[in-house]
Design an enzyme around this catalytic site. Structure first.
Site, PDB file in Angstrom:
ATOM      1  N   PRO A  10       0.810  -1.214   0.000  1.00 45.80           N
ATOM      2  CA  PRO A  10       0.000   0.000   0.000  1.00 45.80           C
ATOM      3  C   PRO A  10       0.847   1.270   0.000  1.00 45.80           C
ATOM      4  O   PRO A  10       1.955   1.270   0.506  1.00 45.80           O
ATOM      5  CB  PRO A  10      -0.802  -0.110   1.295  1.00 45.80           C
ATOM      6  CG  PRO A  10      -0.040  -1.044   2.158  1.00 45.80           C
ATOM      7  CD  PRO A  10       0.808  -1.890   1.275  1.00 45.80           C
ATOM      8  N   GLU A  11       0.300   2.316  -0.639  1.00 40.13           N
ATOM      9  CA  GLU A  11       0.994   3.598  -0.725  1.00 40.13           C
ATOM     10  C   GLU A  11       0.398   4.561   0.307  1.00 40.13           C
ATOM     11  O   GLU A  11      -0.414   4.166   1.139  1.00 40.13           O
ATOM     12  CB  GLU A  11       0.860   4.142  -2.149  1.00 40.13           C
ATOM     13  CG  GLU A  11       1.346   3.123  -3.197  1.00 40.13           C
ATOM     14  CD  GLU A  11       1.186   3.583  -4.636  1.00 40.13           C
ATOM     15  OE1 GLU A  11       1.076   4.791  -4.859  1.00 40.13           O
ATOM     16  OE2 GLU A  11       1.189   2.727  -5.527  1.00 40.13           O
TER      17      GLU A  11
END
Ligand SMILES: [Zn+2]
Length: 289
Positions: free
Chosen positions: A2-3
């Site tokens: 995830p960013e």
């Protein structure tokens, strides 16, 4: 993945359940993910501690506790995530928080076990560790600092934006969207961007990330889910990632899916018409030396 938007969404989901509460216990199910501490050390330090805050720093989830319990930092990396409802894959639970007054625990799961769990004595120690491996947070960086940092690298702009030491929080999906928004070709040399390009790039970073946070991030496979097990909605509204050969929302021409040097194994999406590789040098204001 995830960013930054996914990690911010995790933090916003966890905060109402954990911030201001007392931990009844913490249980480490996979000591493999701990960095420089043992499961029993971690458990004895934070059991019965009061959770001061839950916040994000780059792609870190940070839990701060009242003295002397310190801080726990969890890096979800590729496949880590938190669950407030029983997780889909209970066999992938790596850590559980039990909060006083709440029946269900908070689960941290990680399919591929690439995430990390750290403990720090205080926020100064955590900040020093963050600064050793990260640049400023992508949502906080100003035009001057961004220009200065990009001006020092001869790499292409896309891998430069994704370099956590240069700027913390941006990964592949959002880099494509940001560069489309700023009308910059992903292979342009970062240090060669014009002043007007930089002036488009800096606000595009904030706009795209804020929109993605509103949409609760991006889910494109079995990976990222919100703390309630829901898919993020950003890829239903984005312009570039995953849309090879579809019409560009700006000019209608086909979006190109390609690979660029410096990003092995990750595709790049861009519009060759809206993001030309050659900029009109006459029209562009030369950046300050
Ligand atoms: Zn276009």
């Amino acid at each position: 993945m995830p960013e930054l938007p996914e990690v911010e969404t995790m933090v916003r989901g966890l905060r109402p359940v954990m911030a201001g509460k007392t931990l009844a216990s913490i249980q480490v199910l996979d000591p493999h993910m701990l960095v420089e501490c043992t499961a029993s050390e971690l458990e004895s330090r934070v059991t019965a501690a009061h959770v001061e805050s839950v916040h994000r720093r780059g792609k870190w989830v940070v839990f701060t506790f009242d003295d002397p319990a310190g801080l726990i930092v969890i890096e979800p990396r590729m496949t880590g995530g938190f669950w407030l409802i029983p997780p889909e894959r209970p066999d992938h639970v790596r850590l559980m928080f039990t909060v006083r007054g709440r029946r269900d625990p908070v689960w941290f799961c990680d399919t591929r076990r690439l995430g990390k769990i750290h403990w720090f004595r205080d926020s100064g120690e955590a900040q020093a560790a963050f600064q050793r491996s990260h640049g400023p947070d992508a949502l906080e960086i100003g035009l001057e600092e961004l220009s200065g940092r990009l001006g020092k690298t001869g790499r292409a702009i896309k891998p430069a934006l994704m370099d956590q030491k240069l700027l913390a929080g941006i990964g592949n999906i959002y880099a494509d969207e940001i560069l489309f928004r700023a009308r910059i070709h992903p292979s342009r040399v970062a240090s060669g961007l014009t002043k007007s390009e930089l002036e488009r790039l800096q606000p595009a970073i904030g706009q795209v990330l804020e929109e993605a946070i509103k949409a609760e991030g991006s889910s494109f496979d079995a990976g990222y889910r919100t703390v309630l097990g829901l898919e993020g909605g950003f890829l239903a509204q984005n312009a570039m990632y995953g849309r090879g050969n579809q019409p560009c929302p700006c000019c209608g021409g086909p979006i190109q899916k390609t690979r660029i040097p410096g990003l092995i194994g990750r595709p790049t999406h861009f519009c060759p018409h809206c993001q030309p590789l050659r900029v009109n040098k006459k029209a562009a204001t030369k950046r300050k030396a």
